[in-house]
Motif scaffolding. Structure first.
Motif, mmCIF file in Angstrom:
data_model
loop_
_atom_site.group_PDB
_atom_site.id
_atom_site.type_symbol
_atom_site.label_atom_id
_atom_site.label_comp_id
_atom_site.label_asym_id
_atom_site.label_seq_id
_atom_site.Cartn_x
_atom_site.Cartn_y
_atom_site.Cartn_z
ATOM 1 N N TYR A 139 10.536 0.193 -9.419
ATOM 2 C CA TYR A 139 9.573 0.040 -10.513
ATOM 3 C C TYR A 139 9.370 1.367 -11.235
ATOM 4 N N SER A 140 9.264 1.278 -12.545
ATOM 5 C CA SER A 140 9.080 2.452 -13.385
ATOM 6 C C SER A 140 7.727 3.101 -13.128
ATOM 7 N N LEU A 141 7.677 4.418 -13.314
ATOM 8 C CA LEU A 141 6.403 5.126 -13.201
ATOM 9 C C LEU A 141 5.456 4.774 -14.339
ATOM 10 N N ALA A 142 5.933 4.044 -15.338
ATOM 11 C CA ALA A 142 5.068 3.621 -16.436
ATOM 12 C C ALA A 142 4.066 2.552 -16.012
ATOM 13 N N ASN A 143 4.321 1.890 -14.886
ATOM 14 C CA ASN A 143 3.373 0.881 -14.387
ATOM 15 C C ASN A 143 2.129 1.550 -13.817
ATOM 16 N N ASP A 144 1.014 0.830 -13.853
ATOM 17 C CA ASP A 144 -0.240 1.325 -13.290
ATOM 18 C C ASP A 144 -0.503 0.662 -11.948
ATOM 19 N N TRP A 145 -0.626 1.456 -10.897
ATOM 20 C CA TRP A 145 -0.921 0.960 -9.566
ATOM 21 C C TRP A 145 -2.388 1.212 -9.230
ATOM 22 N N ILE A 146 -2.961 0.369 -8.391
ATOM 23 C CA ILE A 146 -4.349 0.569 -7.969
ATOM 24 C C ILE A 146 -4.500 1.868 -7.180
ATOM 25 N N SER A 147 -3.436 2.289 -6.512
ATOM 26 C CA SER A 147 -3.492 3.541 -5.747
ATOM 27 C C SER A 147 -3.746 4.729 -6.666
ATOM 28 N N GLU A 148 -3.266 4.681 -7.896
ATOM 29 C CA GLU A 148 -3.529 5.763 -8.852
ATOM 30 C C GLU A 148 -5.004 5.809 -9.235
ATOM 31 N N SER A 149 -5.605 4.641 -9.424
ATOM 32 C CA SER A 149 -7.035 4.600 -9.743
ATOM 33 C C SER A 149 -7.864 5.103 -8.565
ATOM 34 N N MET A 150 -7.457 4.743 -7.349
ATOM 35 C CA MET A 150 -8.155 5.239 -6.166
ATOM 36 C C MET A 150 -8.065 6.759 -6.092
ATOM 37 N N GLN A 151 -6.862 7.269 -6.291
ATOM 38 C CA GLN A 151 -6.641 8.703 -6.213
ATOM 39 C C GLN A 151 -7.482 9.440 -7.259
ATOM 40 N N ALA A 152 -7.535 8.870 -8.461
ATOM 41 C CA ALA A 152 -8.327 9.489 -9.529
ATOM 42 C C ALA A 152 -9.815 9.480 -9.210
ATOM 43 N N SER A 153 -10.253 8.497 -8.418
ATOM 44 C CA SER A 153 -11.670 8.413 -8.062
ATOM 45 C C SER A 153 -12.031 9.324 -6.895
ATOM 46 N N GLY A 154 -11.018 9.934 -6.278
ATOM 47 C CA GLY A 154 -11.265 10.828 -5.159
ATOM 48 C C GLY A 154 -11.002 10.226 -3.799
ATOM 49 N N ALA A 155 -10.565 8.963 -3.734
ATOM 50 C CA ALA A 155 -10.270 8.329 -2.449
ATOM 51 C C ALA A 155 -8.939 8.833 -1.897
ATOM 52 N N ARG A 156 -8.854 8.912 -0.593
ATOM 53 C CA ARG A 156 -7.613 9.283 0.087
ATOM 54 C C ARG A 156 -6.739 8.041 0.169
ATOM 55 N N THR A 157 -5.465 8.140 -0.224
ATOM 56 C CA THR A 157 -4.573 6.976 -0.256
ATOM 57 C C THR A 157 -3.387 7.214 0.676
ATOM 58 N N MET A 158 -3.149 6.229 1.569
ATOM 59 C CA MET A 158 -2.127 6.394 2.602
ATOM 60 C C MET A 158 -1.321 5.106 2.745
ATOM 61 N N ALA A 159 -0.060 5.254 3.114
ATOM 62 C CA ALA A 159 0.797 4.094 3.365
ATOM 63 C C ALA A 159 1.703 4.387 4.553
ATOM 64 N N VAL A 160 1.949 3.355 5.366
ATOM 65 C CA VAL A 160 2.883 3.436 6.493
ATOM 66 C C VAL A 160 3.820 2.244 6.379
ATOM 67 N N HIS A 161 5.131 2.505 6.317
ATOM 68 C CA HIS A 161 6.086 1.419 6.115
ATOM 69 C C HIS A 161 7.250 1.491 7.089
#
Length: 461
Positions: A139-161
Motif C-alpha cells: 500500500y502506498s504511503l499516500a493512504n491514511d492509517w489510524i496508527s498515524e492519527s494515534m501517533q500524532a495524538s501522542g499514543a505509543r503504537t506497536m505491532a507484532v507479526h
C-alpha cells in the motif's frame, strides 16, 4: 492468511442468534387483585388509580480514553464455542466472551489477509486505497492509517507479526513506533509452515512489560498466524480429529491456550483496567463448502463471517446481533482512544452500542474482492435475509440467508426483482466510493494492467 487451492464438497455453517431482554416489571395498566381482607369502609372509598414507575435504567459506564490491544487470528471462523460450535476448542476465548460484548453477525469485508488488514487500518474498502495489483498487496504511503492519527495524538503504537508478508509490505508500517517480526520466519507463498504463537506472545508480553511503552496511552496490534494452514495437530491439545477441520481445531485450541496465558499476565498490569481488548479475524476458512478449501477468491459466508469480541473492563457484557463489518472497526478503535475520526472513513464507530445503546440497522452491508493478480473482482451485498454476489463475468447469485444460511440454492431466477433491487444497491455504493485502479504494472486476473496512481504526496498534518 493467504490461499491458493480449491477442491470439492458442499457444506455450510452460519450462526445467527439474537438475545432477548425480558421485562418482568408490571405495566402501568395492569390491575391489582382485590384484597379479600379489605374493610367495608375501604370498599366504600373511590378506587385510586395506581401507577408503577418503570425500573430505572442502570447507569452506563462513563466513557474514557482507552488503550487498545487488537488481536486478529488468521482464518478464525464464525462457528466457535461461544456461538454454538459443539467442540470446546477455545475455552479461554469462550470465558472472555461471557465477560465481553460479542458480535454474532459480524463479517470481514473481504476474504483474504492483504485486503482485510488494510481495511482494519484505514476504515476504507481496499479498492479505494492506493495499492499494488499483486496478491501480496503493498500500500502506498499516500493512504491514511489510524496508527498515524494515534501517533500524532501522542499514543505509543506497536505491532507484532508472524508472517513475512507483514515485513514485505512496508506500506502497512506507517504510523507505528514499533513494528516487530517474530524471529525464525521463512517465506512460502503457498502456505504457512511455522508455529509462531508462543513467539508472538513472548514479543507482545515483552513490549507490554516496558513502561516506556505503557506509561502513556498505547495501541498494540498483533496478527496471530497459527490457525492458517498447514494445520498442525499439537500434542498438548485434545484430539479433535485427524481431518483438516480436526487439525484446524487443534490449532485454535493452541492459540486459545496462549491467549489465556496472556490474559493472566495482562490482568496483573496497572494499565489493564483502562485497556480495551478486541479479538477478531482477517477472514474465515472453508473446509469443502462450495467446493473450496482455505480462503480468498470468493465471498461466501464461510469466508467472510468471523468473530468479534470486545472486552471493556467495567462495561456490561452483551450479545449484539445487528450486522457489522470490518469497515466499522477503525472508527471504533479511534473513538475508544478519544481520537478524532479520519476524513474519508467509510464505516461508523460502534462505541455507542458498546456502552449499551440500542444497535442501529446499518444494512445494507457491502463486501468486495478488489481485483489483483490472483483474485477476480467480486462484490456482494447483504440486506435483510438476502445476499447478492456479483461476479466479474456479470453472473449474479441470490441467496436467502434465513432459509439457506449455507448459500446452497441460487434464487436469482426465482426472484429477479430482488436481484435488480440489490444490484442497484451495489452499483450505487461503488459509484459513490472513490474506487481507484491498482498500480505497479502487474497483469491482473482479468488480463488488464495495474496502471493506476500511487496517490498524491502526503502533506504534513
Amino acid at each position: 492468511m493467504i490461499r491458493t487451492r480449491t477442491s470439492v464438497i458442499l457444506l455450510s455453517s452460519a450462526l445467527l442468534s439474537l438475545g432477548c431482554k425480558k421485562n418482568d416489571s408490571p405495566s402501568a395498566t395492569q390491575k391489582e387483585m382485590p384484597d379479600p381482607a379489605a374493610s367495608a369502609a375501604d370498599e366504600a372509598q373511590p378506587a385510586k388509580e395506581k401507577t408503577v414507575e418503570p425500573p430505572a435504567e442502570p447507569p452506563r459506564p462513563e466513557k474514557k480514553k482507552w488503550n487498545v490491544v487488537l488481536l486478529t487470528i488468521d482464518a478464525l471462523r464464525a462457528d466457535m464455542p461461544w456461538t454454538g460450535y459443539p467442540k470446546q476448542i477455545a475455552p479461554h476465548l469462550t470465558k472472555l466472551a461471557e465477560e465481553s460484548i460479542v458480535y454474532e453477525n459480524y463479517r470481514s469485508v473481504s476474504s483474504y489477509t492483504a485486503q482485510t488488514v488494510a481495511t482494519m487500518l484505514s476504515g476504507r474498502y481496499a479498492s479505494t486505497l492506493y495499492r499494488t495489483g499483486t496478491f501480496f498487496t503493498n500500500y502506498s504511503l499516500a493512504n491514511d492509517w489510524i496508527s498515524e492519527s494515534m501517533q500524532a495524538s501522542g499514543a505509543r503504537t506497536m505491532a507484532v507479526h508472524a508472517h513475512l508478508y507483514f515485513d514485505r509490505a512496508p506500506g502497512l508500517k506507517q504510523g507505528f513506533d514499533i513494528w516487530k517480526m517474530v524471529p525464525g520466519l521463512s517465506w512460502n507463498a503457498q502456505t504457512d509452515e511455522s508455529v509462531t504463537t508462543p513467539r508472538s506472545f513472548a514479543a507482545i508480553t515483552e513490549l507490554l512489560s516496558d513502561p516506556k511503552n505503557t506509561s502513556g496511552q498505547f495501541f498494540l496490534w498483533s496478527h496471530l498466524m497459527d490457525p492458517h494452514d498447514q494445520y498442525v495437530k499439537h500434542e498438548e491439545t485434545p484430539d479433535f480429529g485427524k481431518d483438516n477441520r480436526g487439525r484446524y481445531d487443534s490449532e485454535v485450541f493452541f492459540v486459545d491456550r496462549h491467549i489465556g496465558e496472556f490474559l493472566e499476565f495482562a490482568k496483573k498490569q496497572p494499565y489493564w483496567d483502562s485497556t480495551a481488548l478486541l479479538i477478531s479475524a482477517d477472514h474465515g476458512e472453508a473446509f469443502g463448502e462450495h467446493g473450496m478449501y482455505k480462503h480468498a477468491f470468493e465471498l461466501w459466508e464461510v469466508l467472510t463471517r468471523i468473530p468479534l469480541i470486545v472486552h471493556l473492563p467495567g462495561v456490561a457484557p452483551r450479545r449484539i446481533g445487528a450486522g457489522r463489518t470490518h469497515i466499522d472497526l477503525a472508527p471504533t478503535i479511534l473513538e475508544l482512544m478519544g481520537i478524532d475520526p479520519i476524513e474519508g472513513f467509510q464505516g461508523k464507530s460502534m462505541v455507542p452500542e458498546l456502552y449499551g445503546a440500542e444497535p442501529e440497522n446499518r444494512e445494507p452491508l457491502f463486501l468486495e474482492l478488489a481485483e489483483d493478480t490472483n483474485n477476480a473482482a467480486r462484490r456482494a451485498v447483504v440486506s435483510g435475509r438476502y445476499k447478492l454476489i456479483v461476479f466479474d463475468s456479470g453472473k449474479k447469485m441470490l441467496f436467502d440467508l434465513e432459509s439457506d444460511p449455507g448459500e446452497l440454492t441460487d434464487k436469482s431466477k426465482d426472484e429477479p426483482e430482488k436481484v435488480k433491487e440489490l444490484s442497484a444497491l451495489i452499483d450505487a455504493k461503488f459509484k459513490e466510493l472513490p474506487v481507484v485502479k491498482p498500480y505497479g504494472g502487474s497483469k491482473l486476473k482479468s488480463g488488464k494492467s495495474a496502471d493506476g496512481p500511487t496517490g498524491p504526496a502526503k502533506t504534513s498534518k
